[in-house]
Design a protein around this motif. Structure first.
Motif, PDB file in Angstrom:
ATOM      1  N   ALA A  14       0.801  -1.225   0.000  1.00  0.00           N
ATOM      2  CA  ALA A  14       0.000   0.000   0.000  1.00  0.00           C
ATOM      3  C   ALA A  14       0.834   1.276   0.000  1.00  0.00           C
ATOM      4  O   ALA A  14       0.366   2.315  -0.439  1.00  0.00           O
ATOM      5  CB  ALA A  14      -0.942   0.002   1.194  1.00  0.00           C
ATOM      6  N   ASP A  15       2.061   1.222   0.502  1.00  0.00           N
ATOM      7  CA  ASP A  15       2.838   2.461   0.570  1.00  0.00           C
ATOM      8  C   ASP A  15       4.303   2.319   0.189  1.00  0.00           C
ATOM      9  O   ASP A  15       5.062   3.266   0.279  1.00  0.00           O
ATOM     10  CB  ASP A  15       2.742   3.072   1.963  1.00  0.00           C
ATOM     11  CG  ASP A  15       3.335   2.168   3.035  1.00  0.00           C
ATOM     12  OD1 ASP A  15       3.612   0.994   2.749  1.00  0.00           O
ATOM     13  OD2 ASP A  15       3.519   2.650   4.162  1.00  0.00           O
ATOM     14  N   ARG A  16       4.721   1.131  -0.232  1.00  0.00           N
ATOM     15  CA  ARG A  16       6.121   0.965  -0.612  1.00  0.00           C
ATOM     16  C   ARG A  16       6.284  -0.122  -1.660  1.00  0.00           C
ATOM     17  O   ARG A  16       5.401  -0.940  -1.850  1.00  0.00           O
ATOM     18  CB  ARG A  16       7.012   0.729   0.591  1.00  0.00           C
ATOM     19  CG  ARG A  16       6.662  -0.404   1.485  1.00  0.00           C
ATOM     20  CD  ARG A  16       7.403  -0.307   2.830  1.00  0.00           C
ATOM     21  NE  ARG A  16       6.962   0.848   3.578  1.00  0.00           N
ATOM     22  CZ  ARG A  16       7.766   1.835   3.995  1.00  0.00           C
ATOM     23  NH1 ARG A  16       9.040   1.780   3.789  1.00  0.00           N
ATOM     24  NH2 ARG A  16       7.277   2.865   4.645  1.00  0.00           N
ATOM     25  N   VAL A  17       7.437  -0.069  -2.312  1.00  0.00           N
ATOM     26  CA  VAL A  17       7.775  -1.061  -3.319  1.00  0.00           C
ATOM     27  C   VAL A  17       9.142  -1.632  -3.009  1.00  0.00           C
ATOM     28  O   VAL A  17       9.934  -1.024  -2.288  1.00  0.00           O
ATOM     29  CB  VAL A  17       7.763  -0.458  -4.747  1.00  0.00           C
ATOM     30  CG1 VAL A  17       6.388   0.059  -5.121  1.00  0.00           C
ATOM     31  CG2 VAL A  17       8.808   0.630  -4.893  1.00  0.00           C
ATOM     32  N   VAL A  18       9.408  -2.798  -3.568  1.00  0.00           N
ATOM     33  CA  VAL A  18      10.738  -3.396  -3.484  1.00  0.00           C
ATOM     34  C   VAL A  18      11.246  -3.519  -4.912  1.00  0.00           C
ATOM     35  O   VAL A  18      10.581  -4.096  -5.771  1.00  0.00           O
ATOM     36  CB  VAL A  18      10.705  -4.774  -2.796  1.00  0.00           C
ATOM     37  CG1 VAL A  18      12.080  -5.421  -2.822  1.00  0.00           C
ATOM     38  CG2 VAL A  18      10.199  -4.643  -1.359  1.00  0.00           C
TER      39      VAL A  18
END
Length: 197
Positions: A14-18
């Motif tokens: 919901a608020d970050r990516v890898v």
């Protein structure tokens, strides 16, 4: 300083990516909602402009799809009392271009619509940043379109939901099912809000 990260989108929440780079290093990057909804499916290549924030309790990367929002984020960090979480919330809720125009025009109501921003903080942002955003070209800010997620958050706030809850629900819906049309995003976010009650 890490100014950009290019690689394969390994995961998104919901608020970050890898992002996994070609060297095998994976970076966890916090992103605004507009960036999140514009990302391709996992497994595809992406590049994010980044800001590394070093604090006593850890290091964190914040990612943006363009120079404008990264520059706005960095200038927001220069205001007293504005940390990376609040700066990201401003860029996420309003978008970089709208933050610039709100600060330039002293639009306190727009700034107060952002979760975590009260009247005093909005006044301080306008006072401290008005001169610092004058060099950002108006033509660049005018080109930015309103993304479906921003419309969905504003619609939920207009329905009476707290801005923080509206943003969380829209983020969750966009990260799981993609953005789509604003009406679809609002419907899915409303379902999430109803499920939590």
């Amino acid at each position: 300083m890490i100014s950009a990260v290019r690689g394969t989108l390994a995961a998104k929440t919901a608020d970050r990516v890898v992002v996994e780079t070609a060297a095998g290093v994976s970076y966890e990057i916090a992103v605004p909602m507009g960036v999140l909804e514009g990302l391709p499916a996992e497994g595809h290549g992406i590049e994010l402009k980044t800001v590394l924030v070093v604090r006593e309790d850890g290091w964190a990367l914040y990612g943006f799809d363009g120079e404008l929002e990264r520059a706005i984020f960095q200038r927001l960090l220069g205001a007293s009392g504005v940390g990376p979480r609040l700066a990201l919330s401003l860029v996420s809720t309003l978008g970089g271009a709208r933050v610039v125009s709100a600060v330039r025009e002293g639009d306190i109501a727009a700034l107060c619509a952002v979760p975590g921003v009260g009247r005093k903080t909005a006044d301080r942002l306008v006072l401290e940043l008005k001169d610092r955003v004058q060099d950002i070209p108006l033509a660049e800010t005018a080109r930015r379109r309103v993304v479906p997620a921003e419309q969905a958050v504003q619609a939920l706030v207009n329905l009476g939901y707290p801005p923080a809850d509206a943003e969380r629900a829209v983020r969750a819906a966009a990260s799981q099912d993609g953005a789509g049309e604003p009406a679809d995003l609002i419907r899915r976010a409303l379902q999430r809000l109803a499920d939590r009650r």
